[in-house]
Write an enzyme that holds these catalytic residues in place. Structure first.
Site, PDB file in Angstrom:
ATOM      1  N   GLU A 174       0.823  -1.302   0.069  1.00 52.08           N
ATOM      2  CA  GLU A 174      -0.135   0.125  -0.009  1.00 52.08           C
ATOM      3  C   GLU A 174       0.844   1.175   0.059  1.00 52.08           C
ATOM      4  O   GLU A 174       0.929   2.064   1.026  1.00 52.08           O
ATOM      5  CB  GLU A 174      -0.880  -0.024   1.162  1.00 52.08           C
ATOM      6  CG  GLU A 174      -1.882  -1.026   1.182  1.00 52.08           C
ATOM      7  CD  GLU A 174      -2.991  -1.179   2.248  1.00 52.08           C
ATOM      8  OE1 GLU A 174      -2.877  -0.313   3.008  1.00 52.08           O
ATOM      9  OE2 GLU A 174      -3.784  -2.107   2.162  1.00 52.08           O
ATOM     10  N   GLU A 228      -5.193  -8.214  -1.205  1.00 51.22           N
ATOM     11  CA  GLU A 228      -6.100  -7.956   0.161  1.00 51.22           C
ATOM     12  C   GLU A 228      -7.368  -7.693  -0.156  1.00 51.22           C
ATOM     13  O   GLU A 228      -7.764  -6.819  -0.927  1.00 51.22           O
ATOM     14  CB  GLU A 228      -5.537  -6.893   0.953  1.00 51.22           C
ATOM     15  CG  GLU A 228      -4.269  -6.993   1.659  1.00 51.22           C
ATOM     16  CD  GLU A 228      -3.761  -5.989   2.553  1.00 51.22           C
ATOM     17  OE1 GLU A 228      -4.551  -5.322   3.004  1.00 51.22           O
ATOM     18  OE2 GLU A 228      -2.397  -6.131   2.927  1.00 51.22           O
TER      19      GLU A 228
END
Length: 837
Positions: A407, A525
């Site tokens: 991320e 994810e």
């Protein structure tokens, strides 16, 4: 006149009555009083007094605080409710010990405890004596029965019951209970003999304990010993070399393919914790890691996305949050060595591993600054760490890819500069592939691109016009993260009928890469607690998309033989605050309502084949195993436990894998094996030794508690290597401006080490006056440099290397520092490295 006590029954009914006792004070009155009597009834409620004791049929009552004093001629009243017949009169009434009439008190029955040695066989008798406190004028009877204590009827004694009769004038009788003898060594055991139903007497002591005394001597405990062991250390296995190795994955269009070109799918789960301050996967406080991974495999997952931090690779902190009684082989390991064990066992059971650089410093979640570097962990360090891991696990078929950073939401996709994530991903990806060309390079998205915001790590819009370019073809996989309304109420979830637009939203942000056959995509994810109704609509849409229904019309849109988007669910851990886990909070129970969504998306990757062309398949040199045998001098009848641990001698941490644990000899077992991994090398050296030491035997005595392990050297001293010609003529550095004291100063440090290898870093600082244009140094070391970055090797001789700057870092301004790093074979202290400027 003396004080008096009278009894009356003012009310009665079938099965019960009200009784009353009236006390009248005599000439001196009463200052506290006690009433005693025997009864054939049971008091169920009482007022005006309290029960001091009730043994058998005898009651002892006394005054309350407010009616203790009865003046001369005054009265106090006791009332009670009782079950039974009102015709049964209390016997032996007394007030403060003085008889008050109401009939002569009945004799009291008592029973005494008994004991007997059990014997080796046959039967012996426990003899219980039952007595009356005085002779009766008529027959007295009482019932009796045995009951189990720690002794068991039928195994330790023969159950018995019956009735005793005391003829008029008799005061003592016996009850005999047969005890069964044996030769078992055991604790003393007990049974109970209870009296009940007396007639013509009351019960004063109604229960006795019979003790069966063990008379068998235990044999002496066995002696615990451990023998010596020896093993030739062997040579390291060669790595996978360049090119495609059997069993590793590549890409073709939007598909991930195996070595035979078959389309496959990664279908896995995230297991976090190595990135945290525990420096170990979470849940090891509740279970063993092998048991946990076996369960992942059994649930159909084929891959674990394994988060880690940069700090894990450099810290001296000991992993914590591990129950070593459940994870004995992790005791004494570093966090990186714990990662080794996870990867090693994944290879044993057929799971694949994606290594995920989740953050820089240890902690929870992604890096706080949203970037792949931070203070204390530079981009150069991040790249060097990835190169080290790529080399460490080269040839290990269980590890399929590097998720370069989790991320990077504060990064830009393109545009140049320090925060250009696409460019940084290329630099890191190419560095990884230079050390290990077998891995997939997994590149996540950013958070926002040209004003379009999406989930952190989920925005891959920029890859359309600025794709990532790698030095090895067919190794790039893009990765997105995608979450539902419960994680954050994104604006697209707030529109009526939002689910109809989700396919277009997936396409816009990341799905186009797969739909348009640009590259494979891993949904790294996604997850939910299944508590928000909007989450269920999202989950239905995204699982449909992953299965190949790209427009969510109910039909599969991909060709036969192709696979949909790969994925790893967040998370296995129940302690994820956002999504919970596949496991419930007990760390054992699978939440089936989640698995029902995932099972249709799973894929069987089959067994893991050998990693390299030589069949070695090991991330490090293939360790050899030295076997120590621990023994008992004789079999024990109960389990024997003994702790063990390795101890270094002339052999140190680089020569064998430190380990510890507890051996358990089950009844009848006399031999157990301890396996210790020995690191092979090609160094000519003396034989080396270490020890396996036993301690704290339980159920055995200590014998020879230390075994010596000898690592037999099998390497011949190599001839001195010839001086290699320089790659190109050495470049004479340009004339520098005159300097004051100082000039170039350098330092070298080992930043990481493992069995058979190490990673080192060299820093050069310009402490003189004026900039340095070009530099060259000598590095004396007995070890072979296998890889180098940010510098070039000019020449090598028997003593070491001549190294110079790379094309881009020859200039060093005043007080500035440049650095380069390298990987080497062997393990040595810093003193074995000699830096000469």
């Amino acid at each position: 006149m003396a004080s008096t006590l009278t009894y009356s029954v003012p009310n009665q009914w079938s099965g019960g009555f009200i009784g009353n006792l009236l006390l009248q004070g005599g000439e001196g009155g009463l200052d506290g009083w006690t009433v005693t009597f025997d009864s054939g009834f049971e008091i169920t409620n009482l007022w005006g007094a309290e029960i001091v004791s009730h043994v058998g049929t005898r009651y002892v009552l006394r005054n309350l605080s407010w009616n203790a004093a009865v003046p001369a001629g005054g009265t106090a009243s006791i009332g009670f409710q009782a079950s039974g017949s009102a015709a049964v009169q209390p016997q032996g009434l007394s007030l403060n010990g003085a008889p008050m009439g109401g009939g002569e008190a009945m004799p009291a029955i008592s029973i005494a405890d008994a004991a007997v040695a059990e014997g080796d066989g046959g039967t012996r008798e426990l003899v219980f004596t039952v007595t009356l406190d005085r002779a009766a004028t008529q027959a007295v009877t009482v019932d009796y029965a045995t009951g189990n204590g720690t002794a068991t009827a039928g195994a330790d004694y023969t159950a018995s019951q019956g009735r005793l009769t005391f003829a008029a004038g008799e005061t003592s009788k016996t009850i005999r209970v047969a005890v069964l003898g044996d030769r078992a060594v055991e604790a003393d055991e007990t049974l109970l003999l209870r009296l009940s139903g007396p007639s013509g007497a009351t019960l004063a002591d109604a229960e006795a304990t019979g003790t069966i005394r063990n008379d068998d001597a235990a044999p002496p405990p066995p002696r615990n010993d451990i023998g010596d062991a020896s093993l030739a250390e062997g040579d390291p296995a060669s790595g996978s070399g360049g090119g495609e190795a059997s069993g590793f994955l590549s890409t073709r269009g939007n598909q991930i393919v195996d070595a035979d070109g078959n389309a496959v799918k990664l279908a896995g789960v995230n297991w976090f914790g190595l990135e945290s301050a525990n420096f170990a996967p979470h849940g090891l406080w509740a279970r063993g890691y092998r048991e946990m991974m076996d369960q992942m495999k059994a649930e159909g997952f084929n891959t674990i996305r394994l988060p880690f931090s940069s700090e894990l690779l450099h810290t001296a902190a000991v992993p914590n949050g591990i129950d070593f009684s459940k994870n004995a082989d992790l005791q004494g390991l570093t966090g990186l060595q714990v990662m080794d064990r996870i990867i090693g066992y994944a290879g044993e059971i057929g799971l694949r591993i994606i290594l995920d650089h989740h953050r820089s410093s240890a902690g929870a979640g992604t890096s706080g600054n949203g970037l792949w570097y931070e203070a204390g962990y530079s981009e150069a360090q991040w790249i060097a760490d990835w190169k080290m891991l790529a080399a460490r696990y080269a040839g290990e078929a269980a590890v399929v890819g590097a998720d370069l950073h989790n991320e990077p939401h504060a990064g830009n996709w393109g545009g140049g500069g320090a925060n250009d994530w696409a460019a940084a991903a290329e630099r890191a990806g190419n560095a990884v592939l230079s050390a290990n060309p077998d891995w997939l390079i997994i590149v996540e998205g950013v958070g926002s691109h040209q004003g379009d915001n999406y989930w952190w790590g989920g925005n891959l819009m920029g890859a359309r016009n600025r794709p990532v370019q790698l030095s090895v073809a067919d190794k790039l996989v893009y990765s997105a993260h995608d979450y539902p309304n419960s994680i954050y109420a994104q604006p697209w979830f707030q529109q009526p009928g939002f689910e109809a637009g989700l396919a277009a939203k997936f396409d816009q942000m990341w799905g186009y890469l797969y739909r348009e056959n640009i590259a494979p995509v891993l949904l790294g994810e996604f997850g939910t607690r299944l508590q928000d109704p909007k989450d269920l609509l999202w989950l239905e849409a995204i699982t449909g998309y992953l299965s190949g229904d790209l427009d969510l019309d109910g039909d599969i849109d991909i060709a036969a033989g192709e696979q949909g988007v790969s994925w790893t669910w967040w998370s296995w851990n129940p302690n994820s605050g956002d999504t919970g886990g596949i496991l419930a909070d007990d760390w054992h129970t699978v939440i089936e309502s989640k698995m029902q969504w995932l099972e249709p998306l799973q894929f069987d990757l089959g067994d893991i084949p050998n990693g390299g062309p030589d069949g070695g398949g090991g991330a490090q040199p293939a360790a050899r195993t030295m076997l120590f045998t621990a023994t008992l001098s004789a079999a024990a009848t109960e389990a024997v436990l003994v702790d063990w641990a390795t101890a270094p001698g002339t052999a140190g941490a680089g020569d064998f894998t430190a380990a510890s644990g507890t051996l358990r000899f089950e009844p009848g077992e006399t031999s157990k094996t301890i396996a210790i991994a020995i690191a092979p090398d090609r160094l000519a050296e003396a034989d080396e030794t270490f020890s396996v030491v036993l301690s704290s035997p339980r159920g055995a005595t200590a014998g020879d508690m230390s075994g010596t392990g000898t690592i037999l050297d099998d390497d011949a001293e190599p001839p001195p290597p010839p001086l290699e010609p320089p790659v190109e003529p050495p470049v004479e550095p340009p004339v520098e401006p005159p300097r004051e004291e100082g000039g170039l100063e350098g330092s070298v440090s080992v930043v990481n080490a493992w069995g058979g290898g190490f990673q080192a870093s060299v820093a050069l600082t310009n402490e003189g006056r004026g900039a340095v244009q070009g530099w060259q140094l000598r590095l004396d070391t007995p070890y072979e440099i296998t890889q180098i970055w940010n510098a070039e090797i000019v020449a090598r001789d028997a003593a070491g290397y001549v190294i110079r700057n790379a094309a881009w870092n020859g200039g060093i301004a005043e007080d500035a520092t440049v650095s380069f790093g390298f990987l080497g074979n062997g393990v040595g202290a810093l003193a074995s490295l000699d830096l000469v400027l």
